[in-house]
Scaffold this motif. Structure first.
Motif, PDB file in Angstrom:
ATOM      1  N   PHE A  79      11.722   1.898  -7.467  1.00  0.00           N
ATOM      2  CA  PHE A  79      10.870   1.561  -6.467  1.00  0.00           C
ATOM      3  C   PHE A  79       9.524   1.557  -6.793  1.00  0.00           C
ATOM      4  O   PHE A  79       8.977   2.360  -7.513  1.00  0.00           O
ATOM      5  N   THR A  80       8.965   0.375  -6.400  1.00  0.00           N
ATOM      6  CA  THR A  80       7.320   0.554  -6.515  1.00  0.00           C
ATOM      7  C   THR A  80       6.675  -0.093  -5.248  1.00  0.00           C
ATOM      8  O   THR A  80       7.393  -0.278  -4.266  1.00  0.00           O
ATOM      9  N   LYS A  81       5.506  -0.030  -5.170  1.00  0.00           N
ATOM     10  CA  LYS A  81       4.820  -0.311  -4.008  1.00  0.00           C
ATOM     11  C   LYS A  81       3.372  -1.411  -4.124  1.00  0.00           C
ATOM     12  O   LYS A  81       3.234  -1.579  -5.589  1.00  0.00           O
ATOM     13  N   VAL A  82       3.037  -1.862  -3.059  1.00  0.00           N
ATOM     14  CA  VAL A  82       1.862  -2.692  -3.127  1.00  0.00           C
ATOM     15  C   VAL A  82       0.948  -2.687  -1.990  1.00  0.00           C
ATOM     16  O   VAL A  82       1.430  -2.225  -0.831  1.00  0.00           O
ATOM     17  N   TYR A  83      -0.208  -2.687  -2.200  1.00  0.00           N
ATOM     18  CA  TYR A  83      -1.311  -2.800  -1.328  1.00  0.00           C
ATOM     19  C   TYR A  83      -2.834  -2.259  -1.619  1.00  0.00           C
ATOM     20  O   TYR A  83      -3.543  -3.050  -1.530  1.00  0.00           O
ATOM     21  N   PHE A  84      -2.714  -1.274  -2.538  1.00  0.00           N
ATOM     22  CA  PHE A  84      -4.092  -0.801  -2.881  1.00  0.00           C
ATOM     23  C   PHE A  84      -4.732  -1.364  -3.946  1.00  0.00           C
ATOM     24  O   PHE A  84      -3.823  -2.094  -4.848  1.00  0.00           O
ATOM     25  N   PRO A  85      -5.916  -1.377  -4.475  1.00  0.00           N
ATOM     26  CA  PRO A  85      -6.706  -2.092  -5.257  1.00  0.00           C
ATOM     27  C   PRO A  85      -6.070  -1.805  -6.779  1.00  0.00           C
ATOM     28  O   PRO A  85      -5.516  -0.757  -7.025  1.00  0.00           O
TER      29      PRO A  85
END
Length: 337
Positions: A79-85
């Motif tokens: 799992f990974t994520k996206v949004y922060f700089p």
């Protein structure tokens, strides 16, 4: 060994204790120690690994990729994520625009050394991007085979409903939310969990040990232990401050006999408590040493009876935060760059 649960209303099973590398990899521990803890997690039956592009400004993904490089990909859930700089913090290096989502996912795949991720998560809600744009980008990545399922992190009940409706229209599955949840921080119980149960969304919870406070090692009226997370600005010191009030630390000490009566350590009790909630698919744990995992994984499969759950509530009393309104203040109202 670790037991497994379905993630949301899907056929995907995940290890109910999931390894997360937020404050450890490429930050708190060197790469060799990080790789050793990942291998210890695998040996304990953990198959699910959670990271994010923003952790150590992309470097944590690199370390996790190295640690999992020799494993059978089909036997893992990554799992990974996206949004922060990330990167040089340019105007499009953050948020949930189509541009940032596509560029971030391709960067994550390269760093993780994989062709796809099992779950791609919106790390926060983006108030500056139309939700339709975000979910169309997610849907396109799913159809390209680069993402299998979609999740979010720290979304409100209303945001979950809107995102779930859009996902359904686009023919993709929104199956998870990743909020903070522990004995001390229960703000999702009022609105987020009921909405999630209705929609077929599970929680993958972070900080089930309240940044280590529920281990009992922080004592009221005493200096924080040397080398602990509370002393390391790179390892979440700002997050733990809210739990270091003397009334909270005193209440936590009341949990020690409850843990002992159940034949559990304090970390095991904290993680087992989280897993009693049927809407929780997994508790995220990290480790800076392999032996830490040997203790925490023993919380898997533990059943706490109603008397024990009531005793925990009585021991903690008024220091528990159950204010559902706090779920509305987590996502920034504007992007950070």
């Amino acid at each position: 060994m670790v037991e497994y649960r379905y993630l949301g209303n899907s056929g995907l099973k995940v290890s109910e204790i999931t390894y997360g590398n937020w404050v450890t990899h490429a930050s708190q521990v060197d790469d060799s120690a990080a790789i050793a803890t990942v291998h210890a997690a695998l040996d304990a039956g953990i198959t699910t690994f959670d990271t994010a592009d923003t952790y150590a400004n992309t470097a944590a993904e690199v370390v996790l990729g190295k640690a999992l490089a020799d494993q059978r990909r089909e036997s893992l859930e990554i799992f990974t994520k996206v949004y922060f700089p990330t990167g040089p913090m340019g105007p499009n290096d953050t948020g949930l625009s189509r541009k940032h989502i596509f560029e971030s996912l391709h960067g994550s795949l390269k760093r993780l050394g994989t062709d796809y991720v099992d779950l791609y998560q919106a790390h926060r809600f983006d108030y500056e991007t139309p939700l339709e744009e975000t979910f169309q980008a997610f849907a396109d990545l799913v159809r390209q085979g680069k993402v299998l399922y979609i999740g979010v992190s720290e979304w409100t009940a209303e945001q979950l409903r809107e995102g779930h409706a859009l996902a359904k229209q686009l023919g993709i599955q929104l199956i998870s939310n990743q909020p903070q949840y522990s004995m001390l921080h229960r703000v999702i119980e009022g609105k987020v969990v009921p909405a999630s149960e209705e929609l077929g969304i599970s929680q993958i919870v972070w900080s089930p040990m309240a940044q280590g406070v529920l281990s009992g090692k922080y004592l009221p009226g005493q200096p924080v232990p040397e080398g602990s997370r509370a002393t390391d600005e790179k390892s979440g010191a700002n997050f733990i401050k809210r739990f270091l009030a003397d009334d909270v630390l005193t209440a936590v000490q009341n949990l020690k006999p409850i843990a002992a009566d159940n034949g559990l350590t304090m970390p095991q009790l904290a993680i087992a408590w989280v897993l009693q909630n049927p809407n929780i698919a997994a508790a995220l744990v990290g480790a800076s040493r392999p032996e830490q995992l040997a203790d925490t994984v023993k919380a898997s499969g533990v059943k706490l009876d109603s008397d024990t759950m009531a005793a925990i509530d009585a021991a903690l009393g008024s220091v528990v935060n159950s204010d559902a309104e706090d779920t509305y203040s987590v996502s920034p109202k504007s992007r950070l760059v």
